[in-house]
Scaffold this motif. Sequence first.
Motif, PDB file in Angstrom:
ATOM      1  N   VAL A   1       9.728 -59.427  -0.383  1.00 47.07           N
ATOM      2  CA  VAL A   1       9.918 -60.541   0.549  1.00 47.07           C
ATOM      3  C   VAL A   1       9.972 -60.034   1.986  1.00 47.07           C
ATOM      4  N   VAL A   2      10.693 -58.950   2.212  1.00 40.64           N
ATOM      5  CA  VAL A   2      10.769 -58.393   3.568  1.00 40.64           C
ATOM      6  C   VAL A   2       9.391 -57.911   4.022  1.00 40.64           C
ATOM      7  N   GLY A   3       8.683 -57.245   3.114  1.00 39.13           N
ATOM      8  CA  GLY A   3       7.349 -56.760   3.478  1.00 39.13           C
ATOM      9  C   GLY A   3       6.407 -57.898   3.814  1.00 39.13           C
ATOM     10  N   LEU A   4       6.462 -58.981   3.030  1.00 41.87           N
ATOM     11  CA  LEU A   4       5.609 -60.129   3.304  1.00 41.87           C
ATOM     12  C   LEU A   4       5.956 -60.759   4.651  1.00 41.87           C
ATOM     13  N   ALA A   5       7.244 -60.911   4.943  1.00 38.71           N
ATOM     14  CA  ALA A   5       7.664 -61.495   6.217  1.00 38.71           C
ATOM     15  C   ALA A   5       7.200 -60.640   7.393  1.00 38.71           C
ATOM     16  N   LEU A   6       7.334 -59.331   7.268  1.00 41.56           N
ATOM     17  CA  LEU A   6       6.900 -58.443   8.348  1.00 41.56           C
ATOM     18  C   LEU A   6       5.378 -58.473   8.503  1.00 41.56           C
ATOM     19  N   ALA A   7       4.654 -58.502   7.377  1.00 37.64           N
ATOM     20  CA  ALA A   7       3.185 -58.558   7.456  1.00 37.64           C
ATOM     21  C   ALA A   7       2.724 -59.836   8.137  1.00 37.64           C
ATOM     22  N   LEU A   8       3.351 -60.949   7.841  1.00 36.35           N
ATOM     23  CA  LEU A   8       2.976 -62.205   8.503  1.00 36.35           C
ATOM     24  C   LEU A   8       3.305 -62.150   9.988  1.00 36.35           C
ATOM     25  N   ARG A   9       4.337 -61.443  10.357  1.00 37.54           N
ATOM     26  CA  ARG A   9       4.673 -61.287  11.777  1.00 37.54           C
ATOM     27  C   ARG A   9       3.631 -60.424  12.496  1.00 37.54           C
ATOM     28  N   LEU A  10       3.133 -59.418  11.814  1.00 30.98           N
ATOM     29  CA  LEU A  10       2.174 -58.499  12.438  1.00 30.98           C
ATOM     30  C   LEU A  10       0.742 -59.019  12.423  1.00 30.98           C
ATOM     31  N   TRP A  11       0.462 -59.981  11.577  1.00 33.42           N
ATOM     32  CA  TRP A  11      -0.917 -60.411  11.368  1.00 33.42           C
ATOM     33  C   TRP A  11      -1.601 -60.936  12.621  1.00 33.42           C
ATOM     34  N   PRO A  12      -0.943 -61.749  13.454  1.00 32.87           N
ATOM     35  CA  PRO A  12      -1.671 -62.331  14.591  1.00 32.87           C
ATOM     36  C   PRO A  12      -2.131 -61.312  15.640  1.00 32.87           C
ATOM     37  N   GLY A  13      -1.594 -60.132  15.701  1.00 35.94           N
ATOM     38  CA  GLY A  13      -1.935 -59.177  16.752  1.00 35.94           C
ATOM     39  C   GLY A  13      -3.338 -58.638  16.627  1.00 35.94           C
ATOM     40  N   PRO A  14      -3.924 -58.169  17.720  1.00 37.49           N
ATOM     41  CA  PRO A  14      -5.307 -57.654  17.684  1.00 37.49           C
ATOM     42  C   PRO A  14      -5.443 -56.343  16.907  1.00 37.49           C
ATOM     43  N   ASP A  15      -4.383 -55.571  16.864  1.00 41.55           N
ATOM     44  CA  ASP A  15      -4.426 -54.285  16.148  1.00 41.55           C
ATOM     45  C   ASP A  15      -3.652 -54.376  14.837  1.00 41.55           C
ATOM     46  N   ARG A  16      -3.847 -55.501  14.138  1.00 38.46           N
ATOM     47  CA  ARG A  16      -3.037 -55.718  12.949  1.00 38.46           C
ATOM     48  C   ARG A  16      -3.303 -54.695  11.846  1.00 38.46           C
ATOM     49  N   ARG A  17      -4.528 -54.168  11.764  1.00 31.69           N
ATOM     50  CA  ARG A  17      -4.808 -53.200  10.711  1.00 31.69           C
ATOM     51  C   ARG A  17      -3.959 -51.938  10.887  1.00 31.69           C
ATOM     52  N   ALA A  18      -3.906 -51.463  12.116  1.00 31.34           N
ATOM     53  CA  ALA A  18      -3.097 -50.265  12.369  1.00 31.34           C
ATOM     54  C   ALA A  18      -1.620 -50.545  12.131  1.00 31.34           C
ATOM     55  N   ARG A  19      -1.170 -51.719  12.543  1.00 39.65           N
ATOM     56  CA  ARG A  19       0.235 -52.055  12.351  1.00 39.65           C
ATOM     57  C   ARG A  19       0.580 -52.202  10.863  1.00 39.65           C
ATOM     58  N   LEU A  20      -0.317 -52.885  10.125  1.00 38.20           N
ATOM     59  CA  LEU A  20      -0.059 -53.048   8.693  1.00 38.20           C
ATOM     60  C   LEU A  20      -0.089 -51.698   7.971  1.00 38.20           C
ATOM     61  N   ALA A  21      -1.012 -50.813   8.410  1.00 38.90           N
ATOM     62  CA  ALA A  21      -1.050 -49.480   7.802  1.00 38.90           C
ATOM     63  C   ALA A  21       0.227 -48.707   8.082  1.00 38.90           C
ATOM     64  N   ALA A  22       0.739 -48.839   9.312  1.00 40.07           N
ATOM     65  CA  ALA A  22       1.994 -48.171   9.646  1.00 40.07           C
ATOM     66  C   ALA A  22       3.154 -48.755   8.831  1.00 40.07           C
ATOM     67  N   LEU A  23       3.113 -50.088   8.644  1.00 38.79           N
ATOM     68  CA  LEU A  23       4.160 -50.734   7.862  1.00 38.79           C
ATOM     69  C   LEU A  23       4.167 -50.226   6.420  1.00 38.79           C
ATOM     70  N   ALA A  24       2.983 -49.991   5.842  1.00 40.97           N
ATOM     71  CA  ALA A  24       2.883 -49.581   4.444  1.00 40.97           C
ATOM     72  C   ALA A  24       2.960 -48.066   4.253  1.00 40.97           C
ATOM     73  N   ALA A  25       3.004 -47.317   5.346  1.00 41.51           N
ATOM     74  CA  ALA A  25       2.917 -45.864   5.241  1.00 41.51           C
ATOM     75  C   ALA A  25       4.040 -45.265   4.389  1.00 41.51           C
ATOM     76  N   VAL A  26       5.245 -45.789   4.494  1.00 47.66           N
ATOM     77  CA  VAL A  26       6.365 -45.256   3.707  1.00 47.66           C
ATOM     78  C   VAL A  26       6.609 -46.069   2.431  1.00 47.66           C
ATOM     79  N   PRO A  27       6.702 -47.411   2.494  1.00 45.82           N
ATOM     80  CA  PRO A  27       7.037 -48.165   1.269  1.00 45.82           C
ATOM     81  C   PRO A  27       6.043 -47.998   0.130  1.00 45.82           C
ATOM     82  N   VAL A  28       4.735 -47.970   0.424  1.00 38.31           N
ATOM     83  CA  VAL A  28       3.753 -47.900  -0.661  1.00 38.31           C
ATOM     84  C   VAL A  28       3.833 -46.564  -1.402  1.00 38.31           C
ATOM     85  N   PRO A  29       3.800 -45.410  -0.727  1.00 37.49           N
ATOM     86  CA  PRO A  29       3.961 -44.148  -1.468  1.00 37.49           C
ATOM     87  C   PRO A  29       5.308 -44.057  -2.185  1.00 37.49           C
TER      88      PRO A  29
END
Length: 570
Positions: free
Chosen positions: A1-29
């Motif tokens: 739930v926290v990850g989804l909320a943060l991803a929706l917050r980051l989505w509108p930005g122009p560099d969302r791919r980099a931000r989403l990758a940074a967001l997933a860098a620790v939780p996914v591994p």
Amino acid sequence: VVGLALALRLWPGPDRRARLAALAAVPVPAALAWFGSFLWIYGTPNPSAPYGGYTQTALPHVLPGLLGLGADQQFGLVANAPVYAVALAGTALLARRHPRLAVELVVMAGVYAVAVASYRMWWGGYSAPARFLVSVLLPAALPIAVAWQAASRALRAGIVLLIGVGGALVLGRVLVDDGKLLYNARDGYDLLLDRASRSLNLPLAFPSLHRGDVSQAAMDIAGWVAVFALAGVALAVAGRRPLSAGRAWTVAVAVAIVAGHAAGYLTWTGSQRPMGTPATSALALLHTWNPTRQPTVVRLTPTRRATADDVPQLVELATSTRGAPPSGDGPLLSVPFVPAGEYQVVATGSQRLEGTLTVTAGRTVEALERWTLDGRGAGYTGLTLDLPVLVHSITITGDEAARRTIRRLTLRPTRIIPPAGRFSTGYAVRAVRLGALRVFALDEKSFLEAGGLWTSGTHTTRLVLAHDPGAAASLSLRIGPVPAVVTARSGAWEQRWERLPGERWDVRLPEAGADGLLLELRAEPAFRPADHEPGSTDRRWLGVRLEVPRAPSLEPARVRTVPPRRSTSP
């Protein structure tokens, strides 16, 4: 739930791919490694694999789990940190100012709370309160801050008061009794509430999910919520007028006192147990009684002066009505933390008593005394119990004949050993009779068995020994299957022996006073019976065995009978 909320917050930005990758860098591994550990160990990525499918998780557990996590007196969040109740009101205010943030916080905390509440062991085992909610408590600071910002001076005083109550609960649990009050058993009686008053059964005034059915607990919780909601409304109304800091605090404290009494009384009325607990109140008096500091004694009924020596005889120790109700086949008497002294055994029931009484002390099933009642009458039975040291508990059970002829059993003190005369090193956790010798163990470093006890190897075991009148002050020591060095110490007396395997010898102890002697025993090295006896599964580390020379079995003939003292009880 926290990850989804943060991803929706980051989505509108122009560099969302980099931000989403940074967001997933620790939780996914981290998630892959976590699930992978179960796959590696158990052959499946399912985290419930260690439980073998027995997770105790079911939808019907959610309601009692949520009620318990929130308001249970032992394991509930608000019951132990009441300021978190302000977060509920603050969330409504936050929703008006920042609706998206409020929805995100509510969904995050709600989904998590429902998940842990569906687990049958929502209390988290033998643990501190609200263990499973700790990970989502920090964001509650946001709605609490919003509520503080919008509150009047009276409401702010109330919030600070709630914070103070929570802090006092923490300090009480951590500082009193070396932190023992922090960890509760699942019995519906909070240790701190029980300790707060000896004359009132305070735990009965607070909700519990472990004391009765869920419906009764829900009614108790609803009563507390309704009363304190009205208290909040009262503070809000009072805050409409300009109040000085002193008046605001006066109003807040007065409202809190009235609300606490009202909510507690509503919960008390739903209980079948008595509110007053004179048995524990009398026991508390004996624990603090010191005639040298309290020379003036006044009786209320009838009103007259009394002497300090009269006080112990005015008290009767009975089974307390605190805690869970005893079962039908429970003990005839059960008293915790009995002070050192001499006690008469008083029975109410048939004119002629029958059967046998067995006395155990502390956490043991070995008998300290065993008395026959045949030929004895009700009232003062002629039996006495001598305790040279404060004892963890005294339990008296009876056989079928004793239970049939005894309706109530009590202990009446005839002498209380003052604090200066007690052994100032804790209390006896267990005790046993060995012939004419009574042994009280002051620590866990001893193993009581039939006919003797083993000390724990390489540890100093501390014992209080008391001999029957006229008996020789002696005991017998025996070491195990390995050579050992044994040291015994009692005050200025000290002995040291080097003995061969299995050797046994008698020891003449120094003369003890009427209140026994403190003996320290130490044996080195330790041994395990399993390492020396074929087929043995005993893996305890043992030292030296304490016995009594030709110790006889417990016989009624050793019961010491003293004439009853003059009773001044009404």
